[in-house]
Design an enzyme around this catalytic site. Structure first.
Site, PDB file in Angstrom:
ATOM      1  N   PRO A  17       0.892  -1.020   0.009  1.00 25.15           N
ATOM      2  CA  PRO A  17       0.028  -0.238   0.002  1.00 25.15           C
ATOM      3  C   PRO A  17       0.897   1.212   0.161  1.00 25.15           C
ATOM      4  CG  PRO A  17      -0.050  -0.978   2.061  1.00 25.15           C
ATOM      5  CD  PRO A  17       0.842  -1.792   1.200  1.00 25.15           C
ATOM      6  N   MET A  18       0.757   2.218  -0.771  1.00 21.07           N
ATOM      7  CA  MET A  18       1.339   3.310  -1.091  1.00 21.07           C
ATOM      8  C   MET A  18       0.568   4.548  -1.360  1.00 21.07           C
ATOM      9  SD  MET A  18       4.606   1.947  -3.371  1.00 21.07           S
ATOM     10  CE  MET A  18       3.751   0.983  -4.414  1.00 21.07           C
ATOM     11  N   GLN A  69      -6.290  -1.586   3.090  1.00 22.85           N
ATOM     12  CA  GLN A  69      -5.542  -1.381   4.232  1.00 22.85           C
ATOM     13  C   GLN A  69      -6.187  -0.308   5.106  1.00 22.85           C
ATOM     14  OE1 GLN A  69      -1.659   0.953   4.612  1.00 22.85           O
ATOM     15  NE2 GLN A  69      -0.939  -1.040   5.785  1.00 22.85           N
ATOM     16  N   CYS A  99       2.893   2.849   9.512  1.00 20.87           N
ATOM     17  CA  CYS A  99       3.418   4.129   9.203  1.00 20.87           C
ATOM     18  C   CYS A  99       3.746   5.013  10.172  1.00 20.87           C
ATOM     19  CB  CYS A  99       2.271   4.773   8.321  1.00 20.87           C
ATOM     20  SG  CYS A  99       2.306   6.405   7.697  1.00 20.87           S
ATOM     21  N   LYS A 138      -0.004  -5.237   9.176  1.00 23.69           N
ATOM     22  CA  LYS A 138       1.447  -4.806   8.691  1.00 23.69           C
ATOM     23  C   LYS A 138       2.202  -4.007   9.592  1.00 23.69           C
ATOM     24  CE  LYS A 138       3.487  -2.819   4.463  1.00 23.69           C
ATOM     25  NZ  LYS A 138       4.591  -1.775   4.957  1.00 23.69           N
ATOM     26  N   ASN A 210       8.760  -7.497   3.754  1.00 29.08           N
ATOM     27  CA  ASN A 210       8.605  -6.205   3.021  1.00 29.08           C
ATOM     28  C   ASN A 210      10.178  -5.256   3.534  1.00 29.08           C
ATOM     29  OD1 ASN A 210       7.101  -2.877   3.381  1.00 29.08           O
ATOM     30  ND2 ASN A 210       7.664  -3.823   1.569  1.00 29.08           N
ATOM     31  N   GLY A 212      12.795  -2.505   0.874  1.00 29.41           N
ATOM     32  CA  GLY A 212      14.164  -2.729   0.000  1.00 29.41           C
ATOM     33  C   GLY A 212      14.248  -4.068  -1.019  1.00 29.41           C
TER      34      GLY A 212
END
EC number: 1.3.1.-
Length: 327
Positions: A17-18, A69, A99, A138, A210, A212
């Site tokens: 999710p971004m 999300q 986040c 997450k 998750n 890199g």
């Protein structure tokens, strides 16, 4: 190394999710490359779903499997939103506990919730009461000075006891002050081994890693230790990578999808969206990286960037941009 047999765990590969990036138009484009990838929405707050007039949950069934999300920390509101999402056809609910931005902290959700495992457990339990689809979390490997392996294990154990069976672990800690969200994705060092150890210590849980991850080779390396891998910016900036995912990670009989094929498969969707009043740029801005490293990629990006935002811009803009790319 190509897998010798099909693998169909829902979260074996996912696109992270971004915010501002994984919109419904972006997800539709990514789905043209991969039928098996699990796609995530941007984080949507409970308040936006419950109170806003705009439909934040709109999506096409053709995007599925899609996980919503959620950002929030009120168990009742999260449960209400999870129920709505399941009714709308989402295949997973994911709680954002990763986040680190100030805005998210002020709303009492995101990474700061790692310090409140009991509350996260209550949130998970409340959502699971309302839905039959998976509820996942997450998170990070730690926050601020709460970064010991014991702290991480205690967090996972408590949330698992509330019913969570699946975790996505960003293999960095988060600093809740002093670093921007961008810096929190880059400055704290990656610690993949800690995530591998977590999976070894919780073998009964499904865990994805998750942070890199950029190449198929790296994904296959992680999958020797983990159930799934989640890729963020590389998937967005170089979506052609997604064209190899189904064959390499799920089923060797699946075809590789080229960027040109994916773009051409978008034509009916683009026409449909234009007919509904959506501006062309809202769709194609997510397609700028489609031909990264291909001959003509710069002309493709430039033509779309200079023309897709113009009044009346239609499918002919995409077709013209595509003509600059080598077949």
């Amino acid at each position: 190394m190509i897998q010798n047999q099909p693998h169909f765990y829902r979260g074996r590969f996912s696109v992270a999710p971004m915010l501002d990036w994984t919109t419904r138009h972006c997800r539709y484009f990514h789905r043209q490359f991969s039928q098996h990838a699990l796609l995530y929405t941007e984080m949507v707050t409970t308040g936006a779903i419950i109170h806003a007039k705009y439909d934040h949950l709109e999506f096409s069934p053709a995007e599925n499997p899609v996980a919503l999300q959620l950002g929030g920390s009120d168990p009742t509101q999260l449960a209400q939103c999870a129920k709505i999402a399941q009714q709308r056809g989402y295949t997973e609910i994911n709680l954002n506990v990763g986040c680190p931005s100030d805005r998210v902290q002020n709303g009492m959700f995101g990474a700061c919730l790692m310090a409140k495992a009991d509350l996260v457990a209550d949130c998970v339990s409340a959502m699971q009461t309302e839905v039959s689809i998976p509820v996942t979390v997450k998170t990070r490997i730690g926050i601020d000075d709460l970064d010991s392996y014991e702290f991480l294990c205690e967090f996972v154990q408590k949330v698992h006891e509330a019913g969570c069976q699946e975790f996505i672990i960003h293999a960095r800690k988060a600093w809740l002050s002093g670093l921007s969200p961008k810096e929190n994705r880059e400055i704290p060092p990656l610690d993949y081994e800690r995530v591998y150890q977590l999976k070894r210590d919780f073998p009964h849980l499904l865990m994805s890693i998750n942070g890199g991850i950029k190449t198929l080779e790296e994904m296959q390396q992680h999958l020797q230790y983990m159930d799934g891998v989640m890729v963020g910016r590389e998937a967005y900036q170089n979506p052609s990578l997604l064209g190899y995912i189904d064959q390499a990670l799920f089923d060797p009989t699946c075809p590789v999808v080229t960027p040109r094929e994916a773009v051409e498969k978008m034509f009916p969707y683009i026409e449909q969206q234009l007919s509904q009043g959506v501006y062309l740029n809202h769709v194609v801005r997510h397609m700028l990286g489609a031909f990264q490293s291909c001959k003509g990629a710069r002309q493709w990006r430039r033509y779309l960037s200079e023309n897709a935002h113009k009044a009346g811009a239609g499918l002919e803009v995409v077709e013209k941009a595509l003509s600059f790319v080598a077949s």
